[in-house]
Motif scaffolding. Structure first.
Motif, short mmCIF file in Angstrom:
data_model
loop_
_atom_site.label_atom_id
_atom_site.label_comp_id
_atom_site.label_asym_id
_atom_site.label_seq_id
_atom_site.Cartn_x
_atom_site.Cartn_y
_atom_site.Cartn_z
N CYS A 37 32.79 27.78 38.48
CA CYS A 37 33.98 27.09 39.01
C CYS A 37 34.54 27.78 40.24
N GLY A 38 34.04 28.98 40.54
CA GLY A 38 34.54 29.73 41.68
C GLY A 38 35.86 30.42 41.41
N MET A 39 36.12 30.74 40.15
CA MET A 39 37.37 31.40 39.78
C MET A 39 37.08 32.76 39.18
N THR A 40 38.08 33.62 39.25
CA THR A 40 37.94 34.95 38.66
C THR A 40 38.85 35.06 37.45
N ARG A 41 38.60 36.06 36.63
CA ARG A 41 39.43 36.29 35.45
C ARG A 41 40.86 36.63 35.88
N ALA A 42 41.01 37.30 37.03
CA ALA A 42 42.35 37.64 37.53
C ALA A 42 43.15 36.39 37.89
N GLU A 43 42.49 35.41 38.49
CA GLU A 43 43.18 34.16 38.81
C GLU A 43 43.62 33.43 37.54
N ILE A 44 42.78 33.47 36.53
CA ILE A 44 43.11 32.84 35.25
C ILE A 44 44.30 33.57 34.63
N ALA A 45 44.28 34.89 34.65
CA ALA A 45 45.38 35.67 34.08
C ALA A 45 46.69 35.35 34.79
N TYR A 46 46.63 35.20 36.10
CA TYR A 46 47.82 34.83 36.86
C TYR A 46 48.36 33.48 36.39
N GLU A 47 47.48 32.51 36.25
CA GLU A 47 47.90 31.18 35.81
C GLU A 47 48.47 31.21 34.40
N LEU A 48 47.86 31.99 33.52
CA LEU A 48 48.31 32.04 32.14
C LEU A 48 49.67 32.73 31.99
N HIS A 49 49.97 33.65 32.89
CA HIS A 49 51.23 34.40 32.76
C HIS A 49 52.31 33.89 33.71
N LYS A 50 52.00 32.85 34.44
CA LYS A 50 52.97 32.26 35.34
C LYS A 50 54.05 31.57 34.49
N PRO A 51 55.31 31.68 34.89
CA PRO A 51 56.35 31.00 34.13
C PRO A 51 56.06 29.50 34.03
#
Length: 55
Positions: A37-51
């Protein structure tokens, strides 16, 4: 006026549920699927912890 407010509320709930499902799917992806998908685990973590209120 009440009907319009009710519809807006229903739409907001629908969008939040849709986004929640998308976040859950991203969290469950393997490293290989994320790379595809062209995504990293860090980008996912950011999305998951975003308010939740942020778009």
């Amino acid at each position: 006026m009440v009907v319009r407010a009710w519809r807006a509320l229903v739409e907001t709930v629908r969008i939040r549920r849709e986004r929640s499902r998308a976040r859950d799917q991203l969290a469950a992806m393997s490293e290989r699927e994320l790379l595809d998908c062209g995504m990293t685990r860090a980008e996912i973590a950011y999305e998951l912890h975003k308010p939740r209120r942020r778009k």
